[in-house]
Design a protein around this motif. Structure first.
Motif, PDB file in Angstrom:
ATOM      1  N   GLU A 487      42.539  38.989  33.489  1.00 36.45           N
ATOM      2  CA  GLU A 487      42.064  37.948  34.106  1.00 36.45           C
ATOM      3  C   GLU A 487      43.015  36.610  34.452  1.00 36.45           C
ATOM      4  OE1 GLU A 487      38.257  36.841  32.630  1.00 36.45           O
ATOM      5  OE2 GLU A 487      37.387  38.572  32.566  1.00 36.45           O
ATOM      6  N   GLU A 568      39.066  43.936  38.487  1.00 33.11           N
ATOM      7  CA  GLU A 568      38.192  43.602  37.512  1.00 33.11           C
ATOM      8  C   GLU A 568      38.532  42.989  36.300  1.00 33.11           C
ATOM      9  OE1 GLU A 568      34.263  44.154  37.685  1.00 33.11           O
ATOM     10  OE2 GLU A 568      35.057  43.715  39.657  1.00 33.11           O
ATOM     11  N   PRO A 573      35.415  39.988  36.766  1.00 34.66           N
ATOM     12  CA  PRO A 573      34.537  40.832  37.561  1.00 34.66           C
ATOM     13  C   PRO A 573      34.070  39.907  38.698  1.00 34.66           C
ATOM     14  CG  PRO A 573      33.763  40.682  35.111  1.00 34.66           C
ATOM     15  CD  PRO A 573      35.055  39.810  35.278  1.00 34.66           C
ATOM     16  N   ALA A 575      31.731  40.294  40.702  1.00 32.87           N
ATOM     17  CA  ALA A 575      30.256  39.468  40.720  1.00 32.87           C
ATOM     18  C   ALA A 575      29.623  38.306  40.075  1.00 32.87           C
ATOM     19  CB  ALA A 575      29.082  40.755  40.236  1.00 32.87           C
ATOM     20  N   GLU A 576      30.743  38.005  38.926  1.00 30.78           N
ATOM     21  CA  GLU A 576      30.719  37.003  38.068  1.00 30.78           C
ATOM     22  C   GLU A 576      31.635  35.897  38.472  1.00 30.78           C
ATOM     23  OE1 GLU A 576      31.456  38.033  34.009  1.00 30.78           O
ATOM     24  OE2 GLU A 576      29.975  39.851  34.195  1.00 30.78           O
ATOM     25  N   CYS A 577      32.910  36.049  39.234  1.00 32.96           N
ATOM     26  CA  CYS A 577      33.498  34.869  39.459  1.00 32.96           C
ATOM     27  C   CYS A 577      34.336  35.251  40.845  1.00 32.96           C
ATOM     28  CB  CYS A 577      34.699  34.730  38.250  1.00 32.96           C
ATOM     29  SG  CYS A 577      35.600  36.316  38.203  1.00 32.96           S
TER      30      CYS A 577
END
Length: 674
Positions: A487, A568, A573, A575-577
Motif C-alpha cells: 500500500e 490491491e 483495495p 473499492a476502498e481507496c
C-alpha cells in the motif's frame, strides 16, 4: 598517461552496438539425459530466443538446435515460463518439446532423427493468434506418450477472460488439429498454477497454485495428487502454503519426500515434509526446516518454472541462498551443513540442472557476464561449460561496484549498488563532482543483481555514475523488507531512491545539480512518480522512463491478468481507496513535472500498453517541459531487438548530454519537444 576531461565527456570503446549485442542472458537451463539444454538471446536475430544443446561428450561446443525464425518463448502470464523440456529414449536420441513465440503452439523435435530437425506441432493453432491457447513448464513422459504442462486458455476477448490448469498433450501430434485430444488433469479452481513435478516413482505429482488478488510472493499453495494407473490425478490436496505463506518451489527428493521453499518464517527457507501427513493447518506435524537462516533460498516467481534448488540422487540438495545476491551451495539435509561453491561467481540465476553428482547453473559476477557453470559435488571442482565470458573490450573499462546501505526516512535501511565513473586513462579535473543516474529495477517485487552489465559500463566509462537502488519492496532481504511496499507504492520506492540520491550529493559523491533517474516497467513508474512527487522535489534534473505505468486507475483494466489485481496490495483495495489511485498516478500530477524526460515504449506491450504514455503526454502538452517520446514497432514489455536497444541507449545518453551540459557529439542528438 592519464588525461583530464570533465565527467560525462570521456571517450569509451563500449558503444551502444556492443551493449545491444550482449543484452540478455542464458535462461531455463535443464538436463536431457547427460546433455544440457537452455535458451539464449539473439538480439541481432530480431530478439528471438535460441534453443541451445551441449553434447554430453564435452568434445563439441554448444550449438543452436533450431534456425531462425524459431523463437523458444511463451506468453503464459505474459512474462512467460519454462518453454521447453526433453527426455532420452531407448533409441533414436532425445525428444524435446518447446513453445514457439510466433504462434504459441507446443512443438516436438527429434534432433537426432535421420530426416533432420523438423519440429512438428503438438497443440492446435489458436483461432486468435497468441491469445487462444498457451503452454509452459512442460514435462515429457515418453512412457505415457504425453507432455504434462500448464495450459492457459482464453475464454473471451478480455485480458482476464481465461483459465489455467494442468493438461496432458499427446506426443503423437493427434491434438494438433483436435483440441479434444488434450486431457485436462486438473480443474481450473485456481487462477494460477505452475507445472507438474513428478515423484521418482511417478506415482505422485506436486505443483503450486494461487489466486487473485495474491501474487506468488504473497501467498501460494503447494498441492500434491496421486497419479493413477490410467494417468489421471486423484486425491489432490494442499500440503503447505496459505494466504500469508509463499511457497516458491516444490520438488520431490529421490526418496519420495517433498522439498519446498517457504517463507513461513519470514525468509524463503528449505523444508522437508511428508505429503501423507502434511496439511497447511498443521505444518508442524510433517515439516522439518533443513537449514533455517535469515537468508533467501528462493525468490519471486515472475516466470513459471524457475528453479532455486535441485535434489541430487545422493540425497544432497543443490540450492541458491543469500541476502541480496544468491550463491550456489550444496546442502546436507540430515545435518543442515551447507557448503558454498568455490569460484569467482557472486550471483547465480534460478535455473539449476542435475546430472548424477553434477550440478549446472547460470552464474555471473561484476567482472563476468552469465556463464553455464558446472559443479562436481564429489570433488567440489567447478568448470565453465558454455557461454563463456569474453572480454570484448579491455576489462579496465568495467565499473568497480560498491555495495552500500543507505538510510532512508524513519531510519530504515535502503540497499544499493554504487558504480562510480571509471576509466583507465581519463580522470576529471580536481574538485569536479560527477553526474549520477539512479537506476530503478522493475517488478517492483524484484532486485538488481550485482553482475557485469555493459549498459552500466556504457555510462560509467563515459564519466557518469550509476546507483542501482534495491528499495523497500525488493526481494533478497526477507518478507518484512518486501512488505514495506504494501500500500506504499509511489511512496516508499520514491523516498528510498531520493534518499540515495540526496546522500550521494550530500557526501560529495555526486553533483547535486546533475542527478537523473531511470527505470523500466515498475521502474518506469517510480521514475515518473519521482519527477512528480513532493518527496523528490528538486532532486532530479531529468529522467528516462521506459514502458511505464502512469495511470493506476486505467492500468487496472488495461493490463494482463497476472498483474490485474497487483495494485490491491501495492496501493490498496480500489473499492476502498480510489482517491489513492488518483493521487499517486503521475498522470494526475503531470502539472508537477519540471524536469526534461525521455519516454520509451514498445508498441506491442500488453503489460504496460502505449495508451498509458499517450494519456500522460496529453497532460504534458503545452507545459513547456522538454521531452521526447520514442516508440518501437514489434517490441513488447522490455526491448529485445538490437536496433531498438542501440536507439534507446544512445537517446538516453543524448538526454544526459543536453541536460548536464556535456556537449557530446558521438551519438545522434535526441530532439526534445516542448
Amino acid at each position: 598517461m592519464t588525461v583530464q576531461a570533465p565527467y560525462g565527456t570521456w571517450p569509451s570503446p563500449i558503444d551502444a552496438g556492443l551493449v545491444a549485442a550482449h543484452d540478455g542472458r542464458p535462461e531455463f537451463l535443464g538436463a536431457v539425459g547427460e546433455e544440457l539444454w537452455w535458451t539464449e538471446p539473439r538480439p541481432h536475430e530480431g530478439g528471438r530466443r535460441a534453443l541451445m544443446r551441449l553434447p554430453a561428450d564435452g568434445r563439441q561446443p554448444a550449438a543452436s538446435v533450431l534456425p531462425p525464425p524459431w523463437n523458444v518463448r511463451n506468453r503464459v502470464i505474459e512474462y512467460g515460463g519454462l518453454p521447453w523440456a526433453g527426455a532420452q529414449r531407448a533409441t533414436g536420441g532425445p525428444v524435446v518439446v518447446f513453445t514457439h513465440f510466433g504462434d504459441q503452439r507446443l512443438y516436438a523435435v527429434e534432433p537426432d532423427a535421420p530426416e533432420g530437425v523438423r519440429p512438428r506441432p503438438l497443440t492446435p493453432l489458436s483461432t486468435v493468434t497468441g491469445t487462444g491457447l498457451r503452454w509452459c513448464d512442460p514435462v515429457v513422459l515418453p512412457g505415457r506418450g504425453e507432455v504434462w504442462c500448464v495450459m492457459e486458455e482464453f475464454t473471451g476477448p478480455g485480458h482476464t477472460e481465461l483459465r489455467r490448469l494442468l493438461a496432458a498433450v499427446p506426443l503423437d501430434g493427434s491434438a494438433a488439429e483436435d483440441r479434444s485430444r488434450v486431457r485436462e488433469l486438473t480443474d481450473d479452481a485456481h487462477r494460477f498454477v505452475t507445472g507438474p513435478r513428478l515423484s521418482p516413482r511417478g506415482d505422485r505429482v506436486a505443483w503450486l497454485a494461487w489466486d487473485h488478488p495474491a501474487m506468488p510472493w504473497d501467498g501460494t499453495l503447494a498441492l500434491v495428487a496421486d497419479v493413477t494407473a490410467q494417468g489421471t490425478l486423484a486425491r489432490a490436496r494442499a500440503v503447505a502454503g496459505g494466504p500469508q505463506e509463499s511457497v516458491a518451489q516444490a520438488e520431490f527428493a529421490h526418496d519420495g519426500a517433498l522439498l519446498i521453499a517457504s517463507d513461513a518464517g519470514g525468509w524463503w527457507n528449505l523444508h522437508r515434509l511428508d505429503p501423507d501427513a502434511a496439511t497447511p493447518e498443521r505444518p508442524d506435524r510433517a515439516r522439518r526446516p533443513l537449514c533455517p537462516r535469515e537468508e533467501e533460498f528462493a525468490g519471486a516467481g515472475w516466470k513459471i518454472g524457475q528453479r532455486w534448488f535441485a535434489p541430487l540422487p545422493s540425497g544432497l540438495v543443490a540450492t541458491l541462498h543469500g541476502r541480496g545476491a544468491q550463491t550456489l551451495g550444496v546442502l546436507d539435509p540430515e545435518s543442515g551443513e551447507l557448503v558454498d561453491t568455490a569460484g569467482p561467481w557472486t550471483e547465480w540465476m534460478p535455473s539449476l540442472a542435475v546430472v548424477d553428482s553434477r550440478v549446472a547453473g547460470i552464474a555471473a559476477s561484476p567482472r563476468s557476464a552469465p556463464e553455464i557453470v558446472e559443479l562436481d559435488t564429489r570433488t567440489g571442482h567447478t568448470v565453465v561449460l558454455a557461454s563463456r565470458h569474453e572480454d570484448h573490450v579491455d576489462p579496465a573499462y568495467y565499473p568497480e561496484p560498491q555495495i552500500r546501505t543507505f538510510t532512508g526516512p524513519e531510519g530504515r535501511e535502503v540497499h544499493a549498488h554504487l558504480y562510480p565513473p571509471h576509466h583507465p586513462e581519463t580522470a576529471a579535473p580536481d574538485g569536479e563532482l560527477p553526474p549520477y543516474v539512479v537506476w530503478v529495477h522493475g517488478g517492483p517485487t524484484s532486485r538488481s543483481p550485482l553482475v557485469l552489465d555493459l549498459e552500466i559500463a556504457y555510462f560509467t566509462s563515459r564519466g557518469i555514475g550509476v546507483a542501482e537502488v534495491n528499495y523497500g519492496g525488493s526481494t533478497g532481504y526477507g518478507r518484512e523488507y518486501r512488505n514495506r511496499l504494501r500500500e506504499q507504492w509511489g511512496v516508499v520506492d520514491v523516498e528510498d531512491c531520493a534518499a540515495v540520491a540526496r546522500t550521494l550529493a550530500r557526501e560529495g559523491t555526486a553533483d547535486p545539480a546533475r542527478l537523473a533517474i531511470r527505470g523500466g516497467s515498475a521502474g518506469g513508474w517510480t521514475s515518473a512518480a519521482s519527477l512528480t512527487s513532493p518527496a523528490a522535489d528538486e532532486v532530479y534534473a531529468c529522467g528516462t522512463i521506459s514502458y511505464p505505468i502512469l495511470d493506476l486507475s486505467g492500468w487496472v483494466d488495461e493490463t494482463h491478468d497476472f498483474e490485474s489485481q497487483y495494485l490491491e496490495s501495492l496501493i490498496g483495495p480500489l473499492a476502498e481507496c480510489p482517491g489513492r489511485y488518483r493521487e499517486r498516478s503521475p498522470l494526475n500530477r503531470a502539472h508537477r513535472v519540471r524536469s526534461p524526460f525521455l519516454l520509451l515504449q514498445g508498441l506491442d506491450d500488453v503489460i504496460c500498453p502505449p495508451v498509458q504514455c499517450e494519456r500522460f503526454l496529453e497532460q504534458i502538452a503545452g507545459r513547456q517541459v522538454p521531452h521526447a517520446y520514442l516508440t518501437f514497432e514489434g517490441e513488447g514489455h522490455g526491448f529485445r531487438k538490437a536496433e531498438t536497444i542501440v536507439r534507446a541507449v544512445e537517446a538516453e545518453l543524448s538526454l544526459y548530454s543536453q541536460v548536464f551540459g556535456l556537449g557530446r557529439t558521438d551519438v545522434p542528438t535526441l530532439e526534445l519537444h516542448t
